[in-house]
Design an enzyme around this catalytic site. Structure first.
Site, PDB file in Angstrom:
ATOM      1  N   ARG A  64     107.584  75.886  21.989  1.00 20.04           N
ATOM      2  CA  ARG A  64     107.077  76.114  20.627  1.00 20.04           C
ATOM      3  C   ARG A  64     106.409  77.487  20.498  1.00 20.04           C
ATOM      4  NH1 ARG A  64     103.678  70.967  18.982  1.00 20.04           N
ATOM      5  NH2 ARG A  64     103.663  70.654  21.234  1.00 20.04           N
TER       6      ARG A  64
ATOM      7  N   TYR B  56      93.991 118.831  32.261  1.00 19.57           N
ATOM      8  CA  TYR B  56      94.216 117.727  33.193  1.00 19.57           C
ATOM      9  C   TYR B  56      93.408 117.971  34.468  1.00 19.57           C
ATOM     10  CZ  TYR B  56      96.347 114.749  36.711  1.00 19.57           C
ATOM     11  OH  TYR B  56      96.529 113.848  37.717  1.00 19.57           O
TER      12      TYR B  56
ATOM     13  N   ASN C 113      82.483 125.143  33.670  1.00 22.35           N
ATOM     14  CA  ASN C 113      83.127 125.217  32.366  1.00 22.35           C
ATOM     15  C   ASN C 113      84.636 125.346  32.545  1.00 22.35           C
ATOM     16  OD1 ASN C 113      82.613 125.662  29.307  1.00 22.35           O
ATOM     17  ND2 ASN C 113      84.173 127.162  29.912  1.00 22.35           N
TER      18      ASN C 113
HETATM   19  C1  UD1 Z   1      97.586  65.029  24.246  1.00 22.69           C
HETATM   20  C2  UD1 Z   1      97.003  63.622  24.123  1.00 22.69           C
HETATM   21  C3  UD1 Z   1      96.299  63.498  22.782  1.00 22.69           C
HETATM   22  C4  UD1 Z   1      95.227  64.562  22.668  1.00 22.69           C
HETATM   23  C5  UD1 Z   1      95.830  65.940  22.888  1.00 22.69           C
HETATM   24  C6  UD1 Z   1      94.750  66.975  22.959  1.00 22.69           C
HETATM   25  C7  UD1 Z   1      98.513  62.158  25.339  1.00 22.69           C
HETATM   26  C8  UD1 Z   1      99.582  61.134  25.243  1.00 22.69           C
HETATM   27  N1  UD1 Z   1      98.062  62.667  24.203  1.00 22.69           N
HETATM   28  O1  UD1 Z   1      98.561  65.161  23.230  1.00 22.69           O
HETATM   29  O2  UD1 Z   1      95.722  62.208  22.663  1.00 22.69           O
HETATM   30  O3  UD1 Z   1      94.615  64.504  21.403  1.00 22.69           O
HETATM   31  O4  UD1 Z   1      96.543  65.975  24.138  1.00 22.69           O
HETATM   32  O5  UD1 Z   1      95.322  68.263  22.998  1.00 22.69           O
HETATM   33  O6  UD1 Z   1      98.090  62.469  26.432  1.00 22.69           O
HETATM   34  N2  UD1 Z   1     101.828  68.115  29.996  1.00 22.69           N
HETATM   35  C9  UD1 Z   1     102.408  68.089  31.236  1.00 22.69           C
HETATM   36  N3  UD1 Z   1     103.489  67.300  31.463  1.00 22.69           N
HETATM   37  C10 UD1 Z   1     104.004  66.497  30.516  1.00 22.69           C
HETATM   38  C11 UD1 Z   1     103.423  66.532  29.241  1.00 22.69           C
HETATM   39  C12 UD1 Z   1     102.329  67.333  29.009  1.00 22.69           C
HETATM   40  O7  UD1 Z   1     101.948  68.790  32.131  1.00 22.69           O
HETATM   41  O8  UD1 Z   1     104.990  65.810  30.816  1.00 22.69           O
HETATM   42  C13 UD1 Z   1     100.652  68.959  29.768  1.00 22.69           C
HETATM   43  C14 UD1 Z   1     100.894  70.044  28.742  1.00 22.69           C
HETATM   44  O9  UD1 Z   1     101.308  71.231  29.354  1.00 22.69           O
HETATM   45  C15 UD1 Z   1      99.536  70.229  28.131  1.00 22.69           C
HETATM   46  C16 UD1 Z   1      98.894  68.861  28.272  1.00 22.69           C
HETATM   47  O10 UD1 Z   1      99.626  68.174  29.254  1.00 22.69           O
HETATM   48  O11 UD1 Z   1      98.758  71.159  28.851  1.00 22.69           O
HETATM   49  C17 UD1 Z   1      98.915  68.082  26.979  1.00 22.69           C
HETATM   50  O12 UD1 Z   1     100.247  67.860  26.612  1.00 22.69           O
HETATM   51  P1  UD1 Z   1     100.740  67.937  25.139  1.00 22.69           P
HETATM   52  O13 UD1 Z   1     102.186  67.651  25.097  1.00 22.69           O
HETATM   53  O14 UD1 Z   1     100.280  69.185  24.478  1.00 22.69           O
HETATM   54  O15 UD1 Z   1      99.966  66.668  24.566  1.00 22.69           O
HETATM   55  P2  UD1 Z   1      99.613  66.386  23.082  1.00 22.69           P
HETATM   56  O16 UD1 Z   1     100.811  65.828  22.388  1.00 22.69           O
HETATM   57  O17 UD1 Z   1      98.950  67.547  22.477  1.00 22.69           O
END
Ligand code: UD1
Ligand code: CA
Length: 461
Positions: A16, A366, A377
């Protein structure tokens, strides 16, 4: 204190963000979001750290430089799945507490981490969720409470219209009791709208096992903010920049306008210093009292003393002392030291050199790989010829020397105390103290030469 550890979820790709690098390496105030999170962990003394990485992990490894344990999540099956990639790290920390953080929420701070931990311990909870009240909670998981006790977290996509009205959101940061987490982990499923293994499912799993869950509301909502796309990242940059400027305002730093002013959090600025528009201060930079920095200037990893002026110029990894005037349009390159009361004027580049007190290098010059004394100077257009195409050599210019305009100083060369060089000279040999070094063809005038030429040329005017 019991043993503590941290897992940072950082396997998100930059889809994204439309970036080729992992999302957590996208920068807020010139530092990857992951760097902010790591910094908070260190300040909170949160324990051993394990980072979950995914696509683009080579770039992440380069950034981390082997300083932290990492685990690969090959398939992005959700936050719960991501955490469980660290199962063996968690096994090694049985009996302790685990902090889970998102690598894309850079404003989580040490105090929030510490206070949430205190609540986690004093409440004897199996999990403590860090939450915040947001005016626009869209996209976040909502906190479900009954009689004020947390009973679950519902994701935006899974929520009912009523649940979507809840303003208390899950920050994505939690403390867990490691043993309890590992006990219920086999119950994790992907039975939801997104068919992902949600980390948030640990809350109902723990409750079903008869455990209790706490919620710590962060004092400022910023602590939960994350960035999913470039617009979100810009917003975080704006918040971070404003926050830093506010702190400097409180310390007596003057900003006439904050347009284009970006200051990294670790920068120190003394009181009565004025920061003008378009000024970027990066890294371990320290500016003294009563200076004027900007407009349109960049200072990185450098120290500036008191009462100095730095106008429309750039400076990297160098030291500028007191009452120095630099600019406009100067480039101070790494490993330079500019002593008190020096004046460096327009279109001057200084590299890996020391410039002694009261020396003036006013225009188009330079100075590279040189040791310049006091009260020297430089005329306009002096060049230290420090590179022979193979090696770099140094020039030494002693106190009170006077370097004539358009002098080339072919290094290594030594200009003695008080010595002069004639304008236009290419100096290849040392000039002794008090002498004049002159190295150019003597002028001869050929009488009538031009008039003869003019006959053959058409006069236009
Ligand atoms: C998640 C939370 C949500 C919270 C939000 C806060 C869950 C199901 N939801 O949602 O409740 O309000 O964070 O920002 O946990 N990531 C991985 N591997 C994965 C998926 C995600 O490493 O398979 C990491 C992402 O890189 C990120 C973090 O986990 O750093 C959060 O993942 P993201 O997909 O952004 O979760 P949200 O949908 O924002
Ligand atoms: Ca997110």
């Amino acid at each position: 204190m019991s043993n503590r550890c941290v897992v940072i979820l950082a396997a998100g790709d930059g889809k994204r963000m439309k970036s080729n690098k992992p999302k957590v390496l996208c920068e807020v105030l010139f530092r990857p979001m992951l760097g902010w999170v790591l910094d908070a962990c260190q300040k909170a003394d949160a324990g051993d750290i394990c980072i979950i990485k995914g696509k683009g992990s080579e770039l992440l490894d380069t950034y981390l430089d082997g300083k932290y344990e990492t685990v690969m999540q090959n398939e992005r099956l959700g936050t719960g799945h991501a955490l469980m990639q660290a199962a063996s790290f968690l096994e090694a920390h049985r009996g302790g507490d685990l902090l889970v953080l998102c690598g894309d929420a850079p404003f989580i701070d040490a105090e929030t981490i510490r206070k949430a931990y205190e609540l986690h311990v004093s409440g004897g909870y199996s999990a403590t969720v860090i939450t915040a009240d947001l005016d626009s909670p869209y996209g976040y998981g909502r906190m479900l409470r009954s009689d004020d006790r947390i009973i679950g977290i519902v994701e935006e996509k899974d929520a009912t219209d009523d649940q979507r009205k809840i303003r208390e959101v899950n920050s994505g940061a939690y403390w867990f009791n490691v043993n309890d987490l590992l006990t219920v982990a086999p119950g994790l499923s992907n039975d939801n709208r997104q068919q992902e293994y949600y980390l948030t499912q640990f809350i109902p799993l723990l409750l079903a096992a008869g455990k209790t869950v706490g919620g710590y509301r962060a004092e400022t909502a910023d602590a939960v903010l994350g960035a999913n796309d470039r617009a979100g990242l810009l917003k975080l940059n704006q918040i971070a920049a404003e926050r830093v400027i506010r702190r400097h305002l409180e310390n007596g730093v003057e900003f006439v306008s904050t347009d284009g002013v970006l200051i990294m959090p670790e920068v120190e600025i003394g009181q009565d210093t004025v920061i003008l528009p378009g000024t970027v201060l990066k890294g371990n930079t320290k500016i003294g009292n009563g200076c004027q920095i900007g407009p349109n200037s960049l200072v990185e990893n450098s120290v500036v003393g008191d009462e100095s002026v730095f106008n429309a110029s750039q400076c990297y990894e160098s030291i500028i002392h007191d009452h120095v005037k630099i600019g406009p349009f100067c480039h101070i390159r790494p490993n330079s030291e500019i002593m008190d009361n020096v004046k460096i004027g327009d279109f001057v580049e200084v590299k890996n050199s020391t410039i002694g007190e009261y020396t003036a290098v006013s225009h188009l010059t330079y100075v590279g790989d040189s040791d310049v004394g006091r009260n020297v100077n430089f005329g306009c257009g002096v060049v230290t010829v420090n590179y022979d195409g193979v090696h770099k050599h140094r020039c030494v210019i002693e106190d009170n020397a006077f370097i004539g305009c358009n002098t080339n100083l072919v290094a290594p060369v030594h200009i003695g105390n008080g010595a002069y060089t004639g304008a236009g000279s290419t100096i290849t040999k040392d000039v002794p103290e008090d002498a004049l070094g002159i190295a150019r063809a003597r002028q001869s005038n050929i009488e009538g030469f031009a008039a003869k030429k003019l006959e053959g040329r058409k006069r236009k005017v």
